[in-house]
Motif scaffolding. Structure first.
Motif, PDB file in Angstrom:
ATOM      1  N   TYR A 145      52.701  51.393  36.961  1.00 58.84           N
ATOM      2  CA  TYR A 145      51.782  51.567  35.885  1.00 58.84           C
ATOM      3  C   TYR A 145      52.109  52.695  34.928  1.00 58.84           C
ATOM      4  N   LYS A 153      48.152  40.191  49.029  1.00 62.37           N
ATOM      5  CA  LYS A 153      49.278  40.330  48.654  1.00 62.37           C
ATOM      6  C   LYS A 153      50.420  40.409  49.982  1.00 62.37           C
ATOM      7  N   THR A 194      43.280  40.819  42.774  1.00 61.16           N
ATOM      8  CA  THR A 194      43.246  42.133  44.041  1.00 61.16           C
ATOM      9  C   THR A 194      42.594  41.690  45.453  1.00 61.16           C
ATOM     10  N   ARG A 202      37.879  48.868  51.186  1.00 62.88           N
ATOM     11  CA  ARG A 202      39.259  49.284  50.684  1.00 62.88           C
ATOM     12  C   ARG A 202      39.381  50.943  49.805  1.00 62.88           C
ATOM     13  N   PHE A 207      42.182  49.284  35.049  1.00 62.22           N
ATOM     14  CA  PHE A 207      43.891  49.515  35.608  1.00 62.22           C
ATOM     15  C   PHE A 207      44.441  47.733  35.541  1.00 62.22           C
ATOM     16  N   ASP A 208      43.242  46.666  35.264  1.00 66.08           N
ATOM     17  CA  ASP A 208      43.615  45.033  35.903  1.00 66.08           C
ATOM     18  C   ASP A 208      44.332  44.475  34.349  1.00 66.08           C
ATOM     19  N   PHE A 217      47.816  58.188  41.866  1.00 62.09           N
ATOM     20  CA  PHE A 217      46.779  57.686  41.960  1.00 62.09           C
ATOM     21  C   PHE A 217      45.800  58.518  41.316  1.00 62.09           C
ATOM     22  N   ARG A 234      37.168  44.385  48.894  1.00 63.32           N
ATOM     23  CA  ARG A 234      38.000  45.645  47.979  1.00 63.32           C
ATOM     24  C   ARG A 234      36.809  46.912  48.232  1.00 63.32           C
ATOM     25  N   HIS A 247      32.241  49.405  38.466  1.00 61.19           N
ATOM     26  CA  HIS A 247      34.054  48.868  37.924  1.00 61.19           C
ATOM     27  C   HIS A 247      34.559  47.303  38.507  1.00 61.19           C
ATOM     28  N   ILE A 253      49.081  42.221  41.136  1.00 57.69           N
ATOM     29  CA  ILE A 253      47.863  41.040  40.303  1.00 57.69           C
ATOM     30  C   ILE A 253      48.366  40.586  39.317  1.00 57.69           C
ATOM     31  N   LYS A 265      52.047  48.301  41.335  1.00 59.02           N
ATOM     32  CA  LYS A 265      51.646  49.213  40.907  1.00 59.02           C
ATOM     33  C   LYS A 265      52.988  50.663  40.576  1.00 59.02           C
TER      34      LYS A 265
HETATM   35  P1  UZR Z   1      45.959  45.598  44.547  1.00 57.31           P
HETATM   36  N1  UZR Z   1      44.167  51.115  41.291  1.00 57.31           N
HETATM   37  C1  UZR Z   1      43.493  51.525  41.984  1.00 57.31           C
HETATM   38  O1  UZR Z   1      42.552  51.327  42.905  1.00 57.31           O
HETATM   39  N2  UZR Z   1      43.888  52.348  41.342  1.00 57.31           N
HETATM   40  C2  UZR Z   1      44.799  53.767  40.276  1.00 57.31           C
HETATM   41  O2  UZR Z   1      44.600  54.041  39.740  1.00 57.31           O
HETATM   42  C3  UZR Z   1      45.304  52.573  40.385  1.00 57.31           C
HETATM   43  C4  UZR Z   1      44.874  51.117  40.175  1.00 57.31           C
HETATM   44  C5  UZR Z   1      43.810  49.696  41.573  1.00 57.31           C
HETATM   45  C6  UZR Z   1      43.809  48.729  39.927  1.00 57.31           C
HETATM   46  C7  UZR Z   1      43.626  47.267  40.309  1.00 57.31           C
HETATM   47  N3  UZR Z   1      42.099  49.301  39.338  1.00 57.31           N
HETATM   48  O3  UZR Z   1      42.301  46.847  41.001  1.00 57.31           O
HETATM   49  C8  UZR Z   1      43.973  47.365  41.420  1.00 57.31           C
HETATM   50  N4  UZR Z   1      41.433  50.387  39.848  1.00 57.31           N
HETATM   51  O4  UZR Z   1      44.599  48.229  42.320  1.00 57.31           O
HETATM   52  C9  UZR Z   1      45.263  45.839  41.813  1.00 57.31           C
HETATM   53  N5  UZR Z   1      40.626  50.619  39.528  1.00 57.31           N
HETATM   54  O5  UZR Z   1      45.859  46.459  42.941  1.00 57.31           O
HETATM   55  O6  UZR Z   1      45.882  44.138  44.166  1.00 57.31           O
HETATM   56  O7  UZR Z   1      46.394  46.169  46.125  1.00 57.31           O
HETATM   57  O8  UZR Z   1      44.474  45.532  44.830  1.00 57.31           O
END
Ligand code: UZR
Length: 239
Positions: free
Chosen positions: A54, A22, A18, A158, A72-73, A103, A155, A173, A126, A51
């Protein structure tokens, strides 16, 4: 559906933990490939995001997600059957509808988005290197290796600024799911990468080399090239 008669798209998987950069790396690569359209009118390079694939969550999962207790990971959070079918359709040179994921409701919107095949397709996420069948359909595999403190700091920013989450829930989380799944599922896929980019988008040397390679592919068509890369991967042993 109308099919586009052209060479098979060259698929590049871009994986990494995360907030490793990327999306930024993919955007930079797209920007550097100056002309966006080739003479046949087909787009040269596009991004596809894992993404979007999902899974729809059931009520129980949605309740967990809203409490920040759904992982979600984890590889099972993604509909890789659909992702694979999408890749295969694009490889056949056909347009395909990809899901738009919401989301907020943790479900797919009723209408998807039509994606048209391109010369190069960057597939980022990821866990894009996790599923073997998906991996086998990628012509080049990139892993972005950004240090975990930097990724956590990004993270936190964000999730608190863009997603309006409070810092306690973001950190709990992260430690319960994001970090553990990175170590268990994402990091082990680094061994499948053809190219590892340390530091992400700041690594202009690595990005320039990849862009040069893509330009070569666009010039000569990638069938031979993809064959060569596959052979090199096979020769480097079954990993
Ligand atoms: P990246 N993710 C969200 O933030 N919201 C959601 O509804 C579904 C997924 C996140 C997910 C993961 N974790 O860590 C991340 N959560 O998107 C991966 N909660 O995306 O590579 O852009 O960080």
């Amino acid at each position: 559906m109308m099919s586009v008669k052209n060479a098979t798209p060259f698929f590049i998987g871009v994986a990494g933990g995360t907030c490793c950069g990327k999306t930024e790396v993919c955007k930079k690569i797209c920007e550097e490939i100056e002309e966006n359209m080739n003479s046949s009118g087909r787009q040269r390079i596009i991004m596809l995001r894992h993404k979007n694939f999902y899974c729809n969550l059931n009520d129980e999962q949605k309740a967990l997600a809203s409490l920040g207790k759904f992982n979600f990971d984890h590889p099972s959070a993604f509909d890789d059957e659909l992702a694979l079918a999408t890749i295969k359709t694009l490889k056949e040179g056909k347009p395909v509808s990809i899901p738009k994921y919401d989301f907020v409701t943790y479900s797919r919107l009723d209408t998807g988005e039509i994606i048209y095949p391109a010369d190069v397709i960057l597939f980022e996420g990821i866990l894009v290197l996790y599923n073997k069948e998906i991996r086998d359909n990628l012509d080049m595999k990139i892993f972005i290796d950004t240090d975990c403190d930097t990724r956590l700091a990004r993270r936190v920013l964000r999730d608190t600024i863009e997603h309006k989450r409070d810092i306690d829930s973001v950190l709990s989380h992260y430690t319960s799911f994001v970090k553990r799944s990175f170590e268990d599922f994402t990091l082990p896929t680094k061994k499948y990468a053809d190219v590892i980019i340390p530091r992400g988008v700041n690594n202009t040397v690595a990005i320039d080399l990849i862009v040069e390679h893509i330009r070569d592919i666009l010039k000569v068509g990638h069938s031979q090239d993809s064959h060569r890369i596959r052979k090199q991967s096979e020769n480097s042993g079954s990993r």
